[in-house]
Scaffold this active site. Structure first.
Site, PDB file in Angstrom:
ATOM      1  N   HIS A  47       0.812  -1.219   0.000  1.00 49.36           N
ATOM      2  CA  HIS A  47       0.000   0.000   0.000  1.00 49.36           C
ATOM      3  C   HIS A  47       0.848   1.272   0.000  1.00 49.36           C
ATOM      4  CE1 HIS A  47      -3.298  -2.710   1.088  1.00 49.36           C
ATOM      5  NE2 HIS A  47      -4.112  -1.745   0.714  1.00 49.36           N
ATOM      6  N   LYS A  86      -0.925   5.050   4.619  1.00 54.40           N
ATOM      7  CA  LYS A  86      -1.908   4.164   5.271  1.00 54.40           C
ATOM      8  C   LYS A  86      -1.527   3.981   6.744  1.00 54.40           C
ATOM      9  CE  LYS A  86      -4.114  -0.375   4.721  1.00 54.40           C
ATOM     10  NZ  LYS A  86      -5.441   0.191   5.060  1.00 54.40           N
TER      11      LYS A  86
END
Ligand SMILES: NC(=O)c1ccc[n+]([C@@H]2O[C@H](COP(=O)([O-])OP(=O)(O)OC[C@H]3O[C@@H](n4cnc5c(N)ncnc54)[C@H](O)[C@@H]3O)[C@@H](O)[C@H]2O)c1
Ligand SMILES: O=C(O)C1=N[C@H](C(=O)O)CCC1
Length: 250
Positions: A135, A139
């Site tokens: 990701h 995040k």
């Protein structure tokens, strides 16, 4: 028209949801709230479905408050444990209106939902399985909600098939083997340039299956969010439902 309020409307996901709701022919934006705004402004008089994309440590409180206020909620925020889900079920049992709905999706992208489904199908046929999620570095949670959901599904499918532990001779581990979720090792990568990606690796002697889903842009989540809004607004899914697969003909 389905009247949709968005909570977390200034965030990366919430702002895309505001645009998607404004652009769709059958939805209209009611309220767009973010941190510091009063959730009590959202009522059944102005809203059919709330879409909630905030942060894991506030989402449960928001959902419980919204259920009490008599509105249906579609949730994309991560961080849902069995205990939190039980609290949502209890709140729905006491909800002020009949047939109120909370729908939670670990991932709204069709690629991710299908990857999860295919992983469940493949799981009983392989000795080894590991999950790698990758990701964007902004995040806040790891591993991803999607990876936890996939790992649990693999663990459940292995148990149902009577499979035992996976082969693994590791004797020393400073953390490199990742987090173990339901017997499945889950690895998290955070890398500038990435958005949301997941790879599920399956292995047998002499063979490997790799299932990979890539969300290159947050726009990939919007058809799933709108599908969930429409399904929830239809009133056909009272109570708590988890996973977009429930709305697909898989
Ligand atoms: N289910 C999916 O398909 C999917 C896809 C992408 C992201 N997510 C998840 O969605 C969540 C949000 O991701 P993001 O990238 O949009 O994060 P973000 O940080 O960009 O946005 C979160 C927003 O929530 C707001 N917020 C914080 N506390 C609040 C409160 N008490 N009330 C109202 N708003 C509040 C913040 O101000 C911010 O605008 C994360 O948990 C992420 O993992 C899920
Ligand atoms: O960008 C995020 O944050 C994402 N969160 C969800 C998760 O944790 O699984 C879905 C993918 C994107």
């Amino acid at each position: 028209m389905v009247r949709v309020s968005v909570v977390g409307a200034k965030g990366r996901m919430g702002s895309h949801v505001v645009d998607a709701v404004n652009a769709a022919p059958d939805t209209q934006l009611a309220l767009a709230l973010d941190a510091g705004d009063d959730l009590a402004a959202i009522t059944p008089d102005n809203t059919d479905v709330v879409v909630e994309f905030t942060v894991p440590n506030v989402s449960l409180g928001n959902v419980l408050a919204l259920v009490k206020q008599g509105v249906n909620v579609v949730v994309g925020t991560t961080g849902w444990t069995d205990d939190k889900l039980a609290q949502v079920k209890d709140a729905l049992a006491e909800a002020p209106r009949d047939n109120q709905t909370v729908f939670i999706a670990p991932n709204f992208a069709i690629s991710a939902v299908l990857a999860d489904h295919f992983a469940k199908v493949a799981a009983p046929y392989f000795e080894s399985a590991e999950v790698i999620e990758l990701h964007h570095p902004t995040k806040v949670d790891a591993p991803s909600g999607t990876a936890i959901h996939t790992a649990k599904a693999i663990g459940e499918a292995r148990r149902a098939a009577g499979l035992g532990d996976m082969p693994d001779a590791t004797q020393t581990d400073g953390g490199s083997r990742g987090q173990v979720v339901d017997g499945v090792h889950v690895h998290a990568v955070r890398l500038r340039g990435l958005n949301a990606h997941e790879e599920v690796l399956f292995g047998n002697a002499g063979e490997q299956l790799v299932i990979r889903a890539d969300s290159f842009d947050r726009i990939s989540f919007m058809p799933g969010v709108l599908l969930a809004v429409r399904k929830v607004a239809s009133g056909a899914y009272p109570g708590l439902t988890v996973g977009l697969d429930h709305f697909l003909d898989l």
